[in-house]
Write a protein that holds these residues in place. Structure first.
Motif, PDB file in Angstrom:
ATOM      1  N   LEU A   1      14.680   6.515   1.671  1.00  0.00           N
ATOM      2  CA  LEU A   1      15.243   5.204   1.638  1.00  0.00           C
ATOM      3  C   LEU A   1      14.293   4.547   0.611  1.00  0.00           C
ATOM      4  O   LEU A   1      14.790   3.794  -0.546  1.00  0.00           O
ATOM      5  CB  LEU A   1      15.072   4.690   2.796  1.00  0.00           C
ATOM      6  CG  LEU A   1      16.135   4.941   4.108  1.00  0.00           C
ATOM      7  CD1 LEU A   1      16.126   4.187   5.286  1.00  0.00           C
ATOM      8  CD2 LEU A   1      17.547   4.629   3.346  1.00  0.00           C
TER       9      LEU A   1
ATOM     10  N   LEU B   1      15.307   5.749  -2.920  1.00  0.00           N
ATOM     11  CA  LEU B   1      16.627   4.937  -3.263  1.00  0.00           C
ATOM     12  C   LEU B   1      16.332   3.619  -3.724  1.00  0.00           C
ATOM     13  O   LEU B   1      16.834   3.343  -4.816  1.00  0.00           O
ATOM     14  CB  LEU B   1      17.509   5.100  -1.999  1.00  0.00           C
ATOM     15  CG  LEU B   1      19.044   4.813  -2.325  1.00  0.00           C
ATOM     16  CD1 LEU B   1      19.684   5.962  -3.259  1.00  0.00           C
ATOM     17  CD2 LEU B   1      19.600   4.745  -0.911  1.00  0.00           C
ATOM     18  N   VAL B   2      15.545   2.793  -3.020  1.00  0.00           N
ATOM     19  CA  VAL B   2      15.266   1.425  -3.143  1.00  0.00           C
ATOM     20  C   VAL B   2      14.679   1.233  -4.569  1.00  0.00           C
ATOM     21  O   VAL B   2      14.983   0.455  -5.519  1.00  0.00           O
ATOM     22  CB  VAL B   2      14.457   0.692  -2.170  1.00  0.00           C
ATOM     23  CG1 VAL B   2      14.380  -0.767  -2.727  1.00  0.00           C
ATOM     24  CG2 VAL B   2      15.555   0.606  -0.823  1.00  0.00           C
TER      25      VAL B   2
ATOM     26  N   HIS C   1      14.743   3.561  -7.066  1.00  0.00           N
ATOM     27  CA  HIS C   1      15.292   3.707  -8.344  1.00  0.00           C
ATOM     28  C   HIS C   1      16.375   2.615  -8.704  1.00  0.00           C
ATOM     29  O   HIS C   1      16.527   2.172  -9.852  1.00  0.00           O
ATOM     30  CB  HIS C   1      15.968   4.954  -7.795  1.00  0.00           C
ATOM     31  CG  HIS C   1      17.339   5.416  -8.907  1.00  0.00           C
ATOM     32  ND1 HIS C   1      18.406   5.292  -8.841  1.00  0.00           N
ATOM     33  CD2 HIS C   1      16.731   6.016  -9.977  1.00  0.00           C
ATOM     34  CE1 HIS C   1      19.008   5.699  -9.959  1.00  0.00           C
ATOM     35  NE2 HIS C   1      17.969   6.330 -10.792  1.00  0.00           N
ATOM     36  N   GLY C   2      16.481   1.882  -7.505  1.00  0.00           N
ATOM     37  CA  GLY C   2      17.626   0.647  -7.717  1.00  0.00           C
ATOM     38  C   GLY C   2      16.685  -0.286  -8.599  1.00  0.00           C
ATOM     39  O   GLY C   2      17.248  -0.862  -9.651  1.00  0.00           O
ATOM     40  N   LEU C   3      15.448  -0.539  -8.144  1.00  0.00           N
ATOM     41  CA  LEU C   3      14.687  -1.643  -8.849  1.00  0.00           C
ATOM     42  C   LEU C   3      14.469  -1.208 -10.276  1.00  0.00           C
ATOM     43  O   LEU C   3      14.500  -2.238 -11.066  1.00  0.00           O
ATOM     44  CB  LEU C   3      13.596  -1.911  -7.914  1.00  0.00           C
ATOM     45  CG  LEU C   3      13.706  -2.656  -6.744  1.00  0.00           C
ATOM     46  CD1 LEU C   3      12.357  -2.567  -5.887  1.00  0.00           C
ATOM     47  CD2 LEU C   3      14.326  -4.074  -6.698  1.00  0.00           C
TER      48      LEU C   3
ATOM     49  N   THR D   1      16.078   0.853 -12.144  1.00  0.00           N
ATOM     50  CA  THR D   1      17.109   0.797 -12.998  1.00  0.00           C
ATOM     51  C   THR D   1      17.438  -0.735 -13.491  1.00  0.00           C
ATOM     52  O   THR D   1      17.691  -1.209 -14.576  1.00  0.00           O
ATOM     53  CB  THR D   1      18.583   1.137 -12.292  1.00  0.00           C
ATOM     54  OG1 THR D   1      18.128   2.427 -11.806  1.00  0.00           O
ATOM     55  CG2 THR D   1      19.671   1.453 -13.264  1.00  0.00           C
ATOM     56  N   ARG D   2      17.401  -1.752 -12.580  1.00  0.00           N
ATOM     57  CA  ARG D   2      17.591  -3.135 -12.757  1.00  0.00           C
ATOM     58  C   ARG D   2      16.470  -3.625 -13.976  1.00  0.00           C
ATOM     59  O   ARG D   2      16.921  -4.415 -14.834  1.00  0.00           O
ATOM     60  CB  ARG D   2      17.273  -3.929 -11.726  1.00  0.00           C
ATOM     61  CG  ARG D   2      17.827  -5.427 -12.057  1.00  0.00           C
ATOM     62  CD  ARG D   2      17.436  -6.100 -10.730  1.00  0.00           C
ATOM     63  NE  ARG D   2      17.753  -7.618 -11.081  1.00  0.00           N
ATOM     64  CZ  ARG D   2      18.772  -8.265 -11.152  1.00  0.00           C
ATOM     65  NH1 ARG D   2      19.956  -7.757 -11.132  1.00  0.00           N
ATOM     66  NH2 ARG D   2      18.628  -9.405 -11.740  1.00  0.00           N
TER      67      ARG D   2
ATOM     68  N   LEU E   1      17.637  -2.015 -17.391  1.00  0.00           N
ATOM     69  CA  LEU E   1      18.707  -2.929 -17.759  1.00  0.00           C
ATOM     70  C   LEU E   1      18.444  -4.285 -18.272  1.00  0.00           C
ATOM     71  O   LEU E   1      18.725  -4.535 -19.422  1.00  0.00           O
ATOM     72  CB  LEU E   1      19.550  -3.291 -16.362  1.00  0.00           C
ATOM     73  CG  LEU E   1      20.556  -1.764 -16.315  1.00  0.00           C
ATOM     74  CD1 LEU E   1      21.145  -2.039 -15.122  1.00  0.00           C
ATOM     75  CD2 LEU E   1      21.461  -1.442 -17.514  1.00  0.00           C
ATOM     76  N   GLN E   2      17.259  -4.833 -17.842  1.00  0.00           N
ATOM     77  CA  GLN E   2      16.540  -6.150 -17.977  1.00  0.00           C
ATOM     78  C   GLN E   2      16.126  -6.092 -19.585  1.00  0.00           C
ATOM     79  O   GLN E   2      16.410  -6.641 -20.414  1.00  0.00           O
ATOM     80  CB  GLN E   2      15.723  -6.628 -17.118  1.00  0.00           C
ATOM     81  CG  GLN E   2      15.329  -7.978 -17.204  1.00  0.00           C
ATOM     82  CD  GLN E   2      14.928  -8.402 -15.778  1.00  0.00           C
ATOM     83  OE1 GLN E   2      14.633  -7.898 -15.124  1.00  0.00           O
ATOM     84  NE2 GLN E   2      15.144 -10.123 -15.828  1.00  0.00           N
TER      85      GLN E   2
END
Lengths: 249, 69, 237
Positions: free
Chosen positions: B30, B33-34, B36-38, B40-41, B44-45
């Motif tokens: 978990l 996963l979290v 990786h999401g952060l 990615t953000r 993107l920023q």
């Protein structure tokens, strides 16, 4: 005019909506999971047959439930994406699939670890574990197809079709694996399924199930927000949201 | 409280290794996963900032050209 | 219902079936022109079947036990091998796009393609099955059931393969991806087919499993053309 504007507004509106939900989902997931797991680990009595090894149930059962639930949710968004051509629904596939795959992996791993003391082997061709393994393959297939295309839109649509084909097949696979298992092993292994649980065990389990539901929601929210940003990175609203403030010259 | 001591809690009635392995790997998966999401953000920023700066540079260049012409 | 309407509907139906026939005949002709595409997957099955006795030893007890599984797994893999020819050429020369513009349902054309694919891959496999059964020393009384499961199962293979092939046709290098997508979906088929033969071997009736396979085949042949049509529309877009 509206038809033209509609999809442009959509991503931004959804992004903001999810942004409003995310802290609440994440916060309540954290609280609920803490309560459920601490209760399950510390206060629930140990099982008279399995001793304390049964405490894996507080993560195994919720993750197994929502690995299936996430697949269904993904298939529903795939249907929406194909029928109404809503792009946010297409991106939701890419948001849900990794979360579902990780939940499937957790269910699989905890099941195997639980199996070691119970069956004496890390891997048993138990019906539940086997169908979880196949579900993991299905998730990986959807993800692989989604990212196989250079054109993101085509990939999303192809993955939608595959998710729908998969969801028709999941009950058949499930049934066939259970039937196969009963054929080859007899009804010996029902250790995961307790006919009736004592309320001291059931209540923390229900709380963890709720916690995993909220966690799944929060993770999907996070990933869907990222996916929206990724797909709309050239649009002005993303720059306003993420970029530096307009520089004075 | 189902356990008498810390040791009992860690030991889990002899099943400590399995229980904590299951919980540990779950937490690890978990967390990845979290994270990786952060990440990615964050990427993107950065991408958005770069794009915005490029657009601003282009706009300024255009303005200068108009000024010299 | 007015006469004109009935008439037009009839002619519409007639043209649908006429077109289906045309498509099937054309597909047959095109595929038969490249015979190696038809023969190679069959040879693949025979070679895989030959490899197993060499790997696990030629004792009849072990071979007979694994025979059904080996033949069926070889059939699944050969279905994947022969899947590219379903849509690749039509996609490359643009006729797939033309087909989406025809005034008949795309699903009907998909069904035609599935049937032709089955005629040239599934049916030969059914005929080839006794040879494989012989090589693997499957007891004679199970041969009939093995062929029956192949007869009922290979149309499903063709239909599911068509879905995967239509989804990946625009990728160019879809091979490994295709097997990742399709093999998990073949699992029920594998389970019921193997169980049917096994129950014959232990002397009980295989009727239940065979009926399940038949039901699955009807379900698949009903739904798969729709999925293939959707997949083609995604791919030619």
């Amino acid at each position: 005019m509206w038809k033209w504007l509609h999809p442009y507004a959509k991503g931004e509106a959804t992004y903001r909506l999810l942004g409003a939900w995310l802290p609440w989902l994440a916060g309540s997931a954290l609280v609920t999971l803490t309560v459920g797991l601490v209760w399950g680990m510390l206060f629930a009595p140990s099982d008279y047959q399995q001793g304390d090894s049964y405490r894996i149930i507080f993560i195994h059962v919720p993750s197994a439930m929502f690995s299936m639930g996430a697949y269904t949710a993904m298939a529903i968004t795939a249907l929406i994406a194909l029928v109404w051509q809503i792009r946010t629904a297409e991106w939701a596939i890419a948001a849900i699939a990794p979360v579902g795959a990780v939940l499937t992996f957790i269910a699989l791993f905890t099941g195997a670890v639980w199996g070691k003391p119970m069956w004496g082997t890390w891997w048993e061709w138990d019906a539940r574990l086997t169908s979880q393994l196949i579900l993991l393959f299905l998730y990986i297939g959807v993800l692989a197809l989604y990212y196989a295309f250079t054109d993101a839109r085509t990939g999303a649509k192809a993955a939608s079709v595959l998710a729908l084909v998969g969801v028709v097949n999941v009950p058949i696979i499930h049934f066939s694996v259970y039937w196969w298992n009963s054929l080859h092993q007899g009804a010996t292994i029902t250790k995961f399924e307790k006919p009736s649980m004592a309320p001291e065990m059931l209540i923390p389990l229900l709380i963890s199930i709720l916690g995993f539901a909220l966690l799944t929601g929060a993770l999907v929210c996070q990933r869907l927000r990222n996916e929206i940003l990724k797909q709309e990175i050239h649009r002005p609203w993303v720059h306003a949201q993420l970029g530096v403030a307009e520089q004075e010259r | 409280m189902a356990f008498d001591s810390w040791y009992d809690f860690i030991d889990m009635g002899g099943y400590g290794f399995y229980v904590w392995l299951a919980y540990g790997v779950t937490l690890l998966a978990l967390t990845i996963l979290v994270m990786h999401g952060l990440r990615t953000r964050k990427q993107l920023q950065q991408q958005a900032v770069q794009q915005q700066q490029r657009q601003q540079r282009l706009a300024r260049r255009k303005q200068q050209e108009r000024g010299t012409a | 219902m007015s006469l004109v309407e009935t008439n037009s509907r009839c002619s519409n139906q007639a043209s649908t079936f006429a077109l289906l026939r045309v498509i099937m005949r054309r597909d047959l002709a095109v595929t038969l022109r490249r015979r190696s595409d038809v023969i190679n997957p069959l040879l693949f099955v025979v070679i895989v079947v030959t490899l197993f006795p060499l790997a696990v030893g030629p004792g009849p007890d072990i071979l007979a036990r694994i025979a059904t599984g080996v033949i069926w797994v070889a059939a699944l893999l050969s279905a994947l091998l022969g899947s590219e020819r379903l849509f690749r050429d039509d996609y490359l020369d643009g006729s797939l796009e033309q087909m989406t513009l025809l005034p008949v349902p795309l699903a009907v054309l998909a069904l035609g393609k599935i049937l032709v694919h089955w005629l040239l891959s599934g049916l030969p496999l059914v005929i080839l099955a006794p040879l494989c059964a012989l090589l693997l020393k499957l007891p004679f009384e199970a041969w009939g059931v093995l062929m029956l499961t192949l007869l009922l199962g290979t149309p499903m293979l063709s239909a599911m393969t068509a879905i995967g092939a239509a989804l990946t046709v625009s990728l160019g290098r879809g091979g490994a991806l295709l097997s990742l997508l399709l093999l998990p979906l073949f699992i029920p088929l594998l389970i019921f087919a193997a169980a049917a033969v096994e129950s014959t071997l232990v002397g009980t009736s295989a009727l239940g499993q065979v009926l399940l396979l038949a039901g699955l085949m009807v379900l698949t042949l009903t739904l798969a053309p729709l999925a293939v049509a959707a997949a083609i529309r995604v791919s030619v877009n």
